[in-house]
Write a protein that holds these residues in place. Structure first.
Motif, PDB file in Angstrom:
ATOM      1  N   THR A   1      -0.211  10.128   2.595  1.00  0.00           N
ATOM      2  CA  THR A   1       1.379  10.051   2.947  1.00  0.00           C
ATOM      3  C   THR A   1       1.709   8.490   2.927  1.00  0.00           C
ATOM      4  O   THR A   1       0.924   7.623   2.359  1.00  0.00           O
ATOM      5  CB  THR A   1       1.244  10.058   4.566  1.00  0.00           C
ATOM      6  OG1 THR A   1       0.499   9.206   5.227  1.00  0.00           O
ATOM      7  CG2 THR A   1       1.097  11.560   5.025  1.00  0.00           C
ATOM      8  N   SER A   2       2.860   7.833   3.234  1.00  0.00           N
ATOM      9  CA  SER A   2       3.208   6.487   3.262  1.00  0.00           C
ATOM     10  C   SER A   2       2.391   5.804   4.284  1.00  0.00           C
ATOM     11  O   SER A   2       2.045   6.314   5.432  1.00  0.00           O
ATOM     12  CB  SER A   2       4.723   6.261   3.554  1.00  0.00           C
ATOM     13  OG  SER A   2       5.022   6.499   4.899  1.00  0.00           O
ATOM     14  N   TYR A   3       2.344   4.556   4.254  1.00  0.00           N
ATOM     15  CA  TYR A   3       1.482   3.750   5.193  1.00  0.00           C
ATOM     16  C   TYR A   3       2.229   3.964   6.473  1.00  0.00           C
ATOM     17  O   TYR A   3       1.630   3.912   7.466  1.00  0.00           O
ATOM     18  CB  TYR A   3       1.294   2.448   4.486  1.00  0.00           C
ATOM     19  CG  TYR A   3       0.344   1.660   5.696  1.00  0.00           C
ATOM     20  CD1 TYR A   3      -0.919   1.973   5.732  1.00  0.00           C
ATOM     21  CD2 TYR A   3       0.884   0.477   6.324  1.00  0.00           C
ATOM     22  CE1 TYR A   3      -1.765   1.163   6.661  1.00  0.00           C
ATOM     23  CE2 TYR A   3       0.067  -0.023   7.226  1.00  0.00           C
ATOM     24  CZ  TYR A   3      -1.370   0.299   7.572  1.00  0.00           C
ATOM     25  OH  TYR A   3      -1.915  -0.323   8.329  1.00  0.00           O
ATOM     26  N   LEU A   4       3.436   3.814   6.445  1.00  0.00           N
ATOM     27  CA  LEU A   4       4.054   3.999   7.924  1.00  0.00           C
ATOM     28  C   LEU A   4       3.932   5.183   8.579  1.00  0.00           C
ATOM     29  O   LEU A   4       3.477   5.036   9.944  1.00  0.00           O
ATOM     30  CB  LEU A   4       5.997   3.653   7.548  1.00  0.00           C
ATOM     31  CG  LEU A   4       6.703   3.151   8.567  1.00  0.00           C
ATOM     32  CD1 LEU A   4       6.269   2.020   9.478  1.00  0.00           C
ATOM     33  CD2 LEU A   4       8.051   3.086   8.186  1.00  0.00           C
ATOM     34  N   VAL A   5       3.918   6.228   7.832  1.00  0.00           N
ATOM     35  CA  VAL A   5       3.537   7.564   8.653  1.00  0.00           C
ATOM     36  C   VAL A   5       2.110   7.622   9.013  1.00  0.00           C
ATOM     37  O   VAL A   5       1.591   7.978  10.072  1.00  0.00           O
ATOM     38  CB  VAL A   5       3.637   8.661   7.621  1.00  0.00           C
ATOM     39  CG1 VAL A   5       3.452   9.993   8.094  1.00  0.00           C
ATOM     40  CG2 VAL A   5       5.232   8.805   7.172  1.00  0.00           C
ATOM     41  N   PHE A   6       1.226   7.213   8.191  1.00  0.00           N
ATOM     42  CA  PHE A   6      -0.125   6.924   8.525  1.00  0.00           C
ATOM     43  C   PHE A   6      -0.468   5.970   9.748  1.00  0.00           C
ATOM     44  O   PHE A   6      -1.214   6.456  10.610  1.00  0.00           O
ATOM     45  CB  PHE A   6      -0.908   6.087   7.445  1.00  0.00           C
ATOM     46  CG  PHE A   6      -2.548   6.156   7.645  1.00  0.00           C
ATOM     47  CD1 PHE A   6      -3.443   7.025   7.300  1.00  0.00           C
ATOM     48  CD2 PHE A   6      -2.865   5.042   8.358  1.00  0.00           C
ATOM     49  CE1 PHE A   6      -4.716   7.053   7.459  1.00  0.00           C
ATOM     50  CE2 PHE A   6      -4.274   4.831   8.631  1.00  0.00           C
ATOM     51  CZ  PHE A   6      -5.248   5.804   8.173  1.00  0.00           C
ATOM     52  N   LEU A   7       0.296   5.051   9.863  1.00  0.00           N
ATOM     53  CA  LEU A   7       0.265   3.946  10.998  1.00  0.00           C
ATOM     54  C   LEU A   7       0.765   4.623  12.431  1.00  0.00           C
ATOM     55  O   LEU A   7       0.307   4.208  13.436  1.00  0.00           O
ATOM     56  CB  LEU A   7       0.935   2.754  10.517  1.00  0.00           C
ATOM     57  CG  LEU A   7       0.772   1.422  11.629  1.00  0.00           C
ATOM     58  CD1 LEU A   7      -0.604   1.230  11.689  1.00  0.00           C
ATOM     59  CD2 LEU A   7       1.531   0.329  11.075  1.00  0.00           C
ATOM     60  N   ALA A   8       1.773   5.624  11.991  1.00  0.00           N
ATOM     61  CA  ALA A   8       2.530   5.908  13.093  1.00  0.00           C
ATOM     62  C   ALA A   8       1.670   6.750  14.189  1.00  0.00           C
ATOM     63  O   ALA A   8       1.530   6.740  15.326  1.00  0.00           O
ATOM     64  CB  ALA A   8       3.738   7.171  12.706  1.00  0.00           C
ATOM     65  N   ALA A   9       0.542   7.651  13.486  1.00  0.00           N
ATOM     66  CA  ALA A   9      -0.299   8.605  14.265  1.00  0.00           C
ATOM     67  C   ALA A   9      -1.243   7.422  14.967  1.00  0.00           C
ATOM     68  O   ALA A   9      -1.595   7.625  15.962  1.00  0.00           O
ATOM     69  CB  ALA A   9      -1.100   9.259  13.440  1.00  0.00           C
ATOM     70  N   GLY A  10      -1.576   6.410  14.324  1.00  0.00           N
ATOM     71  CA  GLY A  10      -2.739   5.550  15.180  1.00  0.00           C
ATOM     72  C   GLY A  10      -2.016   4.836  16.206  1.00  0.00           C
ATOM     73  O   GLY A  10      -2.601   4.514  17.501  1.00  0.00           O
ATOM     74  N   THR A  11      -0.503   4.436  15.986  1.00  0.00           N
ATOM     75  CA  THR A  11       0.237   3.831  17.031  1.00  0.00           C
ATOM     76  C   THR A  11       0.309   4.626  18.201  1.00  0.00           C
ATOM     77  O   THR A  11      -0.020   4.060  19.235  1.00  0.00           O
ATOM     78  CB  THR A  11       1.365   3.217  16.416  1.00  0.00           C
ATOM     79  OG1 THR A  11       1.208   2.576  15.328  1.00  0.00           O
ATOM     80  CG2 THR A  11       2.365   2.578  17.532  1.00  0.00           C
TER      81      THR A  11
ATOM     82  N   LEU B   1       0.997  -1.300   0.067  1.00  0.00           N
ATOM     83  CA  LEU B   1       0.044  -0.027  -0.127  1.00  0.00           C
ATOM     84  C   LEU B   1       0.918   1.206   0.071  1.00  0.00           C
ATOM     85  O   LEU B   1       1.028   1.738   1.130  1.00  0.00           O
ATOM     86  CB  LEU B   1      -0.861   0.232   1.072  1.00  0.00           C
ATOM     87  CG  LEU B   1      -1.606  -1.071   1.512  1.00  0.00           C
ATOM     88  CD1 LEU B   1      -2.028  -1.393   3.034  1.00  0.00           C
ATOM     89  CD2 LEU B   1      -2.958  -1.391   0.729  1.00  0.00           C
ATOM     90  N   PRO B   2       1.285   1.740  -1.152  1.00  0.00           N
ATOM     91  CA  PRO B   2       2.435   2.812  -0.999  1.00  0.00           C
ATOM     92  C   PRO B   2       1.927   3.864  -0.533  1.00  0.00           C
ATOM     93  O   PRO B   2       2.660   4.760   0.143  1.00  0.00           O
ATOM     94  CB  PRO B   2       2.626   2.765  -2.586  1.00  0.00           C
ATOM     95  CG  PRO B   2       1.784   2.164  -3.169  1.00  0.00           C
ATOM     96  CD  PRO B   2       1.068   1.015  -2.320  1.00  0.00           C
ATOM     97  N   GLN B   3       0.633   4.348  -0.714  1.00  0.00           N
ATOM     98  CA  GLN B   3      -0.047   5.804  -0.310  1.00  0.00           C
ATOM     99  C   GLN B   3      -1.166   5.430   0.480  1.00  0.00           C
ATOM    100  O   GLN B   3      -2.088   4.683   0.185  1.00  0.00           O
ATOM    101  CB  GLN B   3      -0.258   6.457  -1.572  1.00  0.00           C
ATOM    102  CG  GLN B   3       0.838   7.063  -2.123  1.00  0.00           C
ATOM    103  CD  GLN B   3       1.281   8.284  -1.465  1.00  0.00           C
ATOM    104  OE1 GLN B   3       0.356   9.347  -1.450  1.00  0.00           O
ATOM    105  NE2 GLN B   3       2.515   8.411  -0.809  1.00  0.00           N
ATOM    106  N   MET B   4      -1.126   6.155   1.613  1.00  0.00           N
ATOM    107  CA  MET B   4      -2.697   5.885   2.475  1.00  0.00           C
ATOM    108  C   MET B   4      -2.817   7.275   3.007  1.00  0.00           C
ATOM    109  O   MET B   4      -1.998   7.655   3.617  1.00  0.00           O
ATOM    110  CB  MET B   4      -2.664   5.041   3.556  1.00  0.00           C
ATOM    111  CG  MET B   4      -4.166   4.744   4.157  1.00  0.00           C
ATOM    112  SD  MET B   4      -4.317   3.370   5.008  1.00  0.00           S
ATOM    113  CE  MET B   4      -4.173   2.061   3.831  1.00  0.00           C
TER     114      MET B   4
END
Lengths: 261, 315
Positions: free
Chosen positions: A62-72, A56-59
C-alpha cells in the motif's frame, strides 16, 4: 497474609461510580483532551507519511501513508492507556490520595484496579476513534472492516492499562516511569511494525517482536484498514487478552502489597 | 446498651523490609494486645504520642489491613471478612485531606455518595442539610483549592456523613486548625453524639479528648496503658492539684525544696511540675520566694498522659 495477597480478584460493579468520577474530571477538560487526541496523530501521519512517503512510494503493498495509519492508531491507543495508568493513576493513588478516600467506602482495592484499567481503556477508545476519524477523512480507508478498529482500540487499551499499572504499583515517584518509556514503550514502538514492516528486522529482533503485544495489535489493525480479514486472528486477540489478564492480576497483587504497609 | 465496636486481643506487626522515617521497623509490634468495646452513642478517644498505633487501629477496624491475630467486630460484622458491608454504615474523616481538588464542594459530596451506592436523587436531597451542617451553604459551587483549612476539614466531615453513618471514625480531626475552627468542629461533633451517632476519634490534643470523649484509651508503643472516662483517669492516676514553677534557678530550688512540699514532682526543661493534694503550703512558700513564678491549676488529662507515657520526645 501471603494467601490474601495472591487471592483471585473479587469482581463487582462497584467500579462504576469510580469510572463516573474520572469521567466528571475529564469532562472539565474534554475539549483540550479531544484536540490532543486529534492533533498528535495528524501531525505524525502527515509529517512522516507525506515526508517519508514521497521517497517510499510502496510499503507492504500500500502507500506509506496507509501503512503508517494502522501503526499510528495502535501506538496512539497504547500511549493513551499507558499515560493514564502511569501518571494519572499514580496521582490518584499517591499524590491526591483519591484511592485512600475511596477505600474508606464499601469499595475495595480490587474495584479500584478494575476501574483504573477500564478508565484508561476508555481513553484509549476515544484516542483510537479520533485517529480513525482522521484516517477516514484523509481517505486512507474506506472499508467497513475498519469499524473493527473501535473494539480493537478498547482491547489494546485494556492490555496496556493493565501492564502500565504494574509500573504504577512499583513506582516510588513519577521519575520511575522514565524507565518504562525508555526500556519498554519506545523499543516496542520501533520493533512492532509501526513505521516499517517487522520483516525488515534481523531474525533475532523478529522473534522479540513476535512476543510484543503491540505487534499483535498491528497485525490485526493493518489488514482490517485495508479491508482484509487478518490471518491468525484468534491468536492475536488471545495474546492481547493474556497480557491484559497478566497485567491485571500482577498489578493487583502488587497494589495489595503496597497498600497493606 | 448496644456494643457497636468490639475488639479482642488485637495484634499487628510490620514484618519487613519497610523503613519509616529512617527507622527500621523489622518485626516491630505496632499493635500489641489491644482489646476494647465501644457502645452506641459513645464518643471514644484514642490518645497517644506519634507512632503509638492510633491510625493503625483505625485501619484495622475498617478492614483496610489485616491483623496478625485477634478479632474485630464492627456493627455486627466480623472484620476484615465483611469489612465492605460494614463500611456502608461508617463515615471516615482521615488525617490528611483527600478531597477531590478538581471538583466543587457539592460535586465532592455527590461523587462520594455514589461510592456508597446511593442514587443522585438520594444524595441531592441530603445536600442542603450537609452543607448547612458544615457551614458551607454559601460555598456550594466553590472549588476545593479556594477553601481555607477549616472549611476543608468541615467538608471532609460532611463527606463522612453523606451515607448517614452510624459510626464515624475521625483521625485527628482538628490537627492544623486555628482555635475558632477547632471550636466549630467540636460543636459539630457534640451534635453528632447528641443524635446518637457513635464516634471514634484519635487525637493528641488533651483538651479535645477531655471535652469530647465519654471514654478514652491511652496508647503507647502499640499497647493500651489506660482506659476510662477522662475524669476517672485523672482521679486514678494523678494528684488533684498541679503547681508549675518556673523561672531562673528553678532547678536549684527544686533540688532543695520540691520534695518537702510535693510528694511527686518532675523537672522538665525550665519548669518544675509539682503534683500535690494540698497546694496551700507550697503556694505560701512560693509567695515568700518572689523570684520564682508559678501557675496553680487543677490536674488535667495532659498530666495523666505525660505521667503514663513519659516526657521524652517520641521520634
Amino acid at each position: 497474609m501471603k494467601s490474601q495477597l495472591l487471592a483471585l480478584p473479587h469482581l463487582s460493579l462497584r467500579f462504576i461510580p469510580i469510572w463516573r468520577r474520572h469521567f466528571l474530571v475529564w469532562k472539565t477538560m474534554a475539549v483540550t483532551s479531544i484536540l490532543g487526541h486529534l492533533a498528535d496523530p495528524i501531525i505524525y501521519m502527515l509529517g512522516l507519511g507525506y515526508g517519508l512517503g514521497s521517497m517510499l512510494p510502496q510499503m507492504g503493498g500500500t502507500s506509506y501513508l496507509v501503512f503508517l495509519a494502522a501503526g499510528t492508531i495502535c501506538y496512539s491507543t497504547m500511549n493513551s492507556a499507558t499515560f493514564e495508568a502511569l501518571y494519572s493513576g499514580f496521582a490518584r493513588m499517591h499524590e491526591q490520595r483519591t484511592w485512600e478516600a475511596i477505600l474508606n467506602t464499601p469499595i475495595t482495592l480490587d474495584d479500584i484496579v478494575v476501574s483504573e484499567i477500564l478508565w484508561a481503556a476508555s481513553k484509549s477508545l476515544l484516542s483510537g476513534l479520533a485517529v480513525l476519524v482522521v484516517i477516514w477523512m484523509l481517505g486512507l480507508s474506506s472499508s467497513i472492516l475498519s469499524l473493527w478498529l473501535i473494539p480493537l482500540s478498547l482491547l489494546v487499551g485494556l492490555c496496556f492499562a493493565a501492564l502500565g499499572l504494574i509500573m504504577t504499583a512499583l513506582a516510588p515517584s513519577y521519575y520511575f516511569f522514565m524507565y518504562y518509556f525508555t526500556l519498554v514503550i519506545t523499543p516496542m514502538m520501533l520493533l512492532s511494525g509501526v513505521f516499517f514492516p517487522v520483516e525488515q528486522l534481523p531474525p533475532m529482533l523478529q522473534i522479540v517482536a513476535a512476543i510484543l503485544p503491540l505487534s499483535h495489535a498491528i497485525d490485526l489493525a493493518r489488514p482490517l484498514l485495508n479491508g482484509l480479514l487478518p490471518s491468525a486472528m484468534l491468536l492475536h486477540i488471545s495474546v492481547l487478552a493474556a497480557y491484559t489478564v497478566f497485567g491485571f492480576y500482577t498489578s493487583l497483587v502488587l497494589f495489595r502489597r503496597r497498600l497493606s504497609q | 446498651m448496644t456494643v457497636v465496636i468490639s475488639v479482642q486481643n488485637l495484634h499487628k506487626s510490620y514484618a519487613g523490609h519497610k523503613s519509616y522515617a529512617g527507622q527500621s521497623y523489622a518485626g516491630h509490634k505496632v499493635i500489641n494486645d489491644i482489646s476494647l468495646s465501644i457502645n452506641k452513642g459513645e464518643c471514644y478517644g484514642l490518645l497517644g504520642p506519634n507512632g503509638a498505633g492510633k491510625t493503625t487501629t483505625l485501619r484495622l477496624l475498617l478492614g483496610l489491613i489485616e491483623p496478625a491475630s485477634g478479632t474485630i467486630n464492627l456493627l455486627g460484622h466480623p472484620i476484615p471478612q465483611q469489612a465492605s458491608t460494614a463500611r456502608l454504615r461508617v463515615g471516615v474523616v482521615p488525617q490528611m485531606d483527600n478531597l477531590d481538588p478538581d471538583f466543587t464542594v457539592a460535586e465532592n459530596l455527590l461523587v462520594y455518595g455514589r461510592y456508597f451506592g446511593m442514587t443522585d436523587a438520594q444524595i441531592t436531597s441530603r445536600l442542603p442539610m450537609l452543607l448547612e451542617f458544615a457551614n458551607l451553604a454559601s460555598k456550594r459551587d466553590a472549588k476545593i483549592p479556594t477553601l481555607s483549612g477549616g472549611m476543608k476539614r468541615r467538608l471532609t466531615l460532611a463527606r463522612a456523613l453523606v451515607n448517614d453513618p452510624e459510626v464515624i471514625f475521625l483521625d485527628e480531626p482538628t490537627t492544623g486548625l486555628d482555635p475558632q475552627a477547632r471550636h466549630l468542629i467540636w460543636q459539630r461533633l457534640r451534635e453528632l453524639t447528641a443524635q446518637g451517632k457513635t464516634l471514634l476519634l484519635t487525637t493528641h490534643f488533651m483538651d479535645e479528648a477531655e471535652r469530647l470523649c465519654h471514654r478514652l484509651a491511652i496508647l503507647d508503643q502499640g499497647r493500651m496503658i489506660a482506659q476510662d472516662s477522662p475524669r476517672t483517669l485523672i482521679q486514678q492516676h494523678i494528684e488533684a492539684q498541679v503547681v508549675e514553677v518556673f523561672g531562673e534557678h528553678v532547678t536549684a530550688w527544686a533540688a532543695e525544696n520540691a520534695a518537702t512540699f510535693a510528694p511527686r514532682f518532675e523537672v522538665s526543661g525550665e519548669t518544675v511540675f509539682c503534683y500535690v493534694t494540698e497546694a496551700q503550703p507550697l503556694l505560701t512558700h512560693l509567695q515568700e520566694h518572689g523570684e520564682l513564678r508559678y501557675l496553680h491549676r487543677p490536674a488535667n488529662l495532659e498530666d495523666v498522659f505525660l505521667k503514663l507515657t513519659g516526657r521524652e520526645m517520641r521520634e
